[in-house]
Design an enzyme around this catalytic site. Structure first.
Site, PDB file in Angstrom:
ATOM      1  NE  ARG A 158      52.771  38.365  33.738  1.00 31.34           N
ATOM      2  CZ  ARG A 158      53.617  38.880  34.633  1.00 31.34           C
ATOM      3  NH1 ARG A 158      54.890  38.885  34.394  1.00 31.34           N
ATOM      4  NH2 ARG A 158      53.181  39.356  35.772  1.00 31.34           N
ATOM      5  CB  ILE A 159      46.125  37.605  32.129  1.00 27.29           C
ATOM      6  CG1 ILE A 159      47.078  36.704  32.936  1.00 27.29           C
ATOM      7  CG2 ILE A 159      44.729  36.964  32.017  1.00 27.29           C
ATOM      8  CD1 ILE A 159      46.778  36.595  34.409  1.00 27.29           C
ATOM      9  CG  ASP A 178      47.507  48.562  30.587  1.00 30.91           C
ATOM     10  OD1 ASP A 178      48.382  49.271  31.124  1.00 30.91           O
ATOM     11  OD2 ASP A 178      47.433  47.339  30.760  1.00 30.91           O
ATOM     12  N   PRO A 210      46.488  44.148  38.423  1.00 33.90           N
ATOM     13  CG  PRO A 210      48.744  44.654  38.480  1.00 33.90           C
ATOM     14  CD  PRO A 210      47.471  45.051  37.815  1.00 33.90           C
ATOM     15  CB  ALA A 237      42.053  40.639  38.176  1.00 30.43           C
ATOM     16  NE  ARG A 238      45.764  37.977  43.697  1.00 32.37           N
ATOM     17  CZ  ARG A 238      46.054  36.974  42.878  1.00 32.37           C
ATOM     18  NH1 ARG A 238      45.153  36.555  42.006  1.00 32.37           N
ATOM     19  NH2 ARG A 238      47.230  36.383  42.913  1.00 32.37           N
ATOM     20  CG  ASP A 262      38.701  32.162  39.203  1.00 33.58           C
ATOM     21  OD1 ASP A 262      38.136  31.086  39.520  1.00 33.58           O
ATOM     22  OD2 ASP A 262      39.936  32.290  39.134  1.00 33.58           O
ATOM     23  CD  GLU A 267      40.333  34.682  46.498  1.00 31.25           C
ATOM     24  OE1 GLU A 267      39.607  35.229  45.650  1.00 31.25           O
ATOM     25  OE2 GLU A 267      41.396  34.119  46.212  1.00 31.25           O
ATOM     26  CG  HIS A 299      42.124  32.450  43.066  1.00 34.75           C
ATOM     27  ND1 HIS A 299      42.303  33.582  43.820  1.00 34.75           N
ATOM     28  CD2 HIS A 299      43.062  32.523  42.094  1.00 34.75           C
ATOM     29  CE1 HIS A 299      43.292  34.297  43.333  1.00 34.75           C
ATOM     30  NE2 HIS A 299      43.770  33.666  42.275  1.00 34.75           N
TER      31      HIS A 299
HETATM   32  P1  NAD Z   1      50.487  42.097  34.307  1.00 37.73           P
HETATM   33  O1  NAD Z   1      51.306  42.813  35.315  1.00 37.73           O
HETATM   34  O2  NAD Z   1      51.169  41.357  33.198  1.00 37.73           O
HETATM   35  O3  NAD Z   1      49.449  43.130  33.626  1.00 37.73           O
HETATM   36  C1  NAD Z   1      48.694  44.033  34.364  1.00 37.73           C
HETATM   37  C2  NAD Z   1      48.378  45.216  33.471  1.00 37.73           C
HETATM   38  O4  NAD Z   1      47.451  46.064  34.183  1.00 37.73           O
HETATM   39  C3  NAD Z   1      49.591  46.067  33.121  1.00 37.73           C
HETATM   40  O5  NAD Z   1      49.625  46.270  31.713  1.00 37.73           O
HETATM   41  C4  NAD Z   1      49.346  47.398  33.869  1.00 37.73           C
HETATM   42  O6  NAD Z   1      49.843  48.528  33.166  1.00 37.73           O
HETATM   43  C5  NAD Z   1      47.847  47.415  33.969  1.00 37.73           C
HETATM   44  N1  NAD Z   1      47.291  48.190  35.088  1.00 37.73           N
HETATM   45  C6  NAD Z   1      47.668  48.139  36.394  1.00 37.73           C
HETATM   46  N2  NAD Z   1      46.846  48.913  37.137  1.00 37.73           N
HETATM   47  C7  NAD Z   1      45.961  49.465  36.280  1.00 37.73           C
HETATM   48  C8  NAD Z   1      44.866  50.362  36.438  1.00 37.73           C
HETATM   49  N3  NAD Z   1      44.529  50.840  37.650  1.00 37.73           N
HETATM   50  N4  NAD Z   1      44.169  50.746  35.341  1.00 37.73           N
HETATM   51  C9  NAD Z   1      44.531  50.261  34.119  1.00 37.73           C
HETATM   52  N5  NAD Z   1      45.540  49.411  33.897  1.00 37.73           N
HETATM   53  C10 NAD Z   1      46.247  49.021  34.974  1.00 37.73           C
HETATM   54  O7  NAD Z   1      49.529  41.130  35.151  1.00 37.73           O
HETATM   55  P2  NAD Z   1      48.959  39.712  34.692  1.00 37.73           P
HETATM   56  O8  NAD Z   1      50.009  38.666  34.872  1.00 37.73           O
HETATM   57  O9  NAD Z   1      48.300  39.887  33.374  1.00 37.73           O
HETATM   58  O10 NAD Z   1      47.879  39.464  35.851  1.00 37.73           O
HETATM   59  C11 NAD Z   1      46.639  40.160  35.851  1.00 37.73           C
HETATM   60  C12 NAD Z   1      45.823  39.757  37.070  1.00 37.73           C
HETATM   61  O11 NAD Z   1      45.537  38.337  37.038  1.00 37.73           O
HETATM   62  C13 NAD Z   1      46.499  39.998  38.410  1.00 37.73           C
HETATM   63  O12 NAD Z   1      45.535  40.551  39.295  1.00 37.73           O
HETATM   64  C14 NAD Z   1      46.842  38.610  38.899  1.00 37.73           C
HETATM   65  O13 NAD Z   1      46.887  38.566  40.307  1.00 37.73           O
HETATM   66  C15 NAD Z   1      45.661  37.832  38.356  1.00 37.73           C
HETATM   67  N6  NAD Z   1      45.859  36.361  38.345  1.00 37.73           N
HETATM   68  C16 NAD Z   1      44.773  35.565  38.572  1.00 37.73           C
HETATM   69  C17 NAD Z   1      44.897  34.193  38.601  1.00 37.73           C
HETATM   70  C18 NAD Z   1      43.709  33.279  38.815  1.00 37.73           C
HETATM   71  O14 NAD Z   1      43.873  32.048  38.885  1.00 37.73           O
HETATM   72  N7  NAD Z   1      42.491  33.815  38.908  1.00 37.73           N
HETATM   73  C19 NAD Z   1      46.171  33.605  38.420  1.00 37.73           C
HETATM   74  C20 NAD Z   1      47.268  34.433  38.159  1.00 37.73           C
HETATM   75  C21 NAD Z   1      47.110  35.817  38.115  1.00 37.73           C
END
Ligand code: NAD
Length: 334
Positions: A158-159, A178, A210, A237-238, A262, A267, A299
């Site tokens: 998504r992001i 990915d 994730p 991300a995390r 971030d 944290e 964050h």
């Molecule tokens: P998502 O599940 O939509 O997408 C994650 C993608 O990563 C998927 O396409 C998956 O196939 C891929 N993936 C997973 N493990 C992988 C690896 N080891 N190597 C390659 N690709 C891999 O997730 P999202 O909603 O896009 O969220 C992404 C990150 O953003 C998450 O860590 C989430 O916790 C973080 N996030 C941060 C904030 C913030 O405020 N900083 C807020 C919300 C989410």
């Protein structure tokens, strides 16, 4: 009229809550409280039909029975995370939990790009210089165009997919890795076969996978060793996906020119809290804050008006849906 009680109301949610309440005033009564669902609130649920809470620590599993005794069989959690719930205990009490899995991927994507721009154009250094009336131009503030950059996106869900689209719009060359490539993105990016291949020839690495246990330290020293000198690392991300000690070593040897974080693996006690004038008990975080080549943010990548409105709307829509139909869109323990 049915009644919804909203617990843990934060100041920044007030406007969003007012909007939802105004849009549903003929359908349901909504009561707001800053308190959490505990103490006297547990004995004031008999006229309540649905609840939403924003618990950040553990949710006492004994409260599930209190809810079911009052005819409430659903909790709408106002966050993506739901690890604070004991799901087997919820199932035993017949309680469904819903979350808000995605509230504004665009907000996080735009923040990742914002921080990349800050690093590439040295805006932090320019602001610091000007604050002390140093108006000189020097090599430390000479930037690059985004369209000249090769950007590597780790994770195109998504992001990450939105990050790729924004950088593509700037004219940058976008590469991605990915585990499950998305063919719909092939007009904006080029997939490579491994993370090692991704980091080899890029200027910016932005992380969007994730923070699952299997992704701990996916970006580690051996990965960063593959990068060409001067890589910029962006982590929205995390914290856990990036080995912070390895990042510091690679900043020290120049492989990584700068980083914007971030999220940070430890944290927990700090981000979202005011530590003004208090000593930090985390030497690594203190070190990162002292460095000129690291930007830290607490964050906040998600934190926009749109994200807060979506968190409120999606959770309250789920509460109302459960009251009306005994199901909701985002149940995590169906
Ligand atoms: P998502 O599940 O939509 O997408 C994650 C993608 O990563 C998927 O396409 C998956 O196939 C891929 N993936 C997973 N493990 C992988 C690896 N080891 N190597 C390659 N690709 C891999 O997730 P999202 O909603 O896009 O969220 C992404 C990150 O953003 C998450 O860590 C989430 O916790 C973080 N996030 C941060 C904030 C913030 O405020 N900083 C807020 C919300 C989410």
């Amino acid at each position: 009229m049915k009644k919804i009680k909203v617990f843990d109301v934060r100041v920044d949610e007030q406007a969003a809550l007012k909007q939802w309440i105004d849009n549903h005033e003929d359908e349901v009564e909504v009561v707001l409280t800053e308190d959490s669902l505990e103490g006297e609130h547990l004995s004031q649920l008999d006229d309540v039909d649905g609840i939403t809470i924003s618990q950040t620590t553990t949710f006492d599993p004994n409260h599930f029975k209190v809810l079911s005794d009052n005819g409430i069989y659903h909790i709408a959690q106002r966050s993506a995370g739901f690890d604070m719930y004991d799901l087997p205990a919820a199932n035993e009490a017949g309680i469904k939990i819903s979350n808000v899995p995605s509230y504004s991927p665009q907000s996080i994507a735009e923040f990742a790009v914002t921080r990349t721009l800050a690093l590439v154009r040295h805006t932090d250094r320019i602001d610091r210089n000007v604050a002390v009336q140093d108006f000189t131009w020097d090599l430390d503030v000479q930037g690059r165009t985004i369209e000249s950059l090769k950007v590597g996106v780790l994770g195109t869900g998504r992001i990450g997919s939105r990050v790729a689209k924004i950088f593509n719009g700037f004219g940058a060359k976008v590469f991605a890795y990915d585990l499950a490539p998305n063919p719909d993105l092939e007009n904006v990016l080029t997939y490579v076969d491994s993370l090692e291949a991704l980091v080899k020839d890029i200027d910016v690495l932005t992380l969007h996978i994730p923070g699952s246990p299997e992704n701990k330290y996916v970006v580690n020293e051996s990965v960063l060793n593959q990068a060409k000198q001067g890589l910029l690392v962006i982590n929205t991300a995390r914290g856990i996906v990036l080995d912070t000690d390895a990042l510091i070593r690679k900043l020290d040897d120049g492989t990584v020119a700068a980083a914007a974080l971030d999220t940070y693996e430890n944290e927990g006690p700090y981000f979202k809290n005011d530590w003004t004038n208090q000593p930090l008990e985390d030497p690594v975080l203190s070190h990162l804050l002292e460095r000129d080549d690291v930007l830290i943010s607490p964050h906040v990548a998600f934190y926009t008006d749109e994200a807060v409105q979506n968190l409120v709307d999606i959770s309250l829509d789920d509460v109302l849906s459960y009251i009306k139909t005994q199901t909701a869109d985002h149940i995590v323990n169906p």
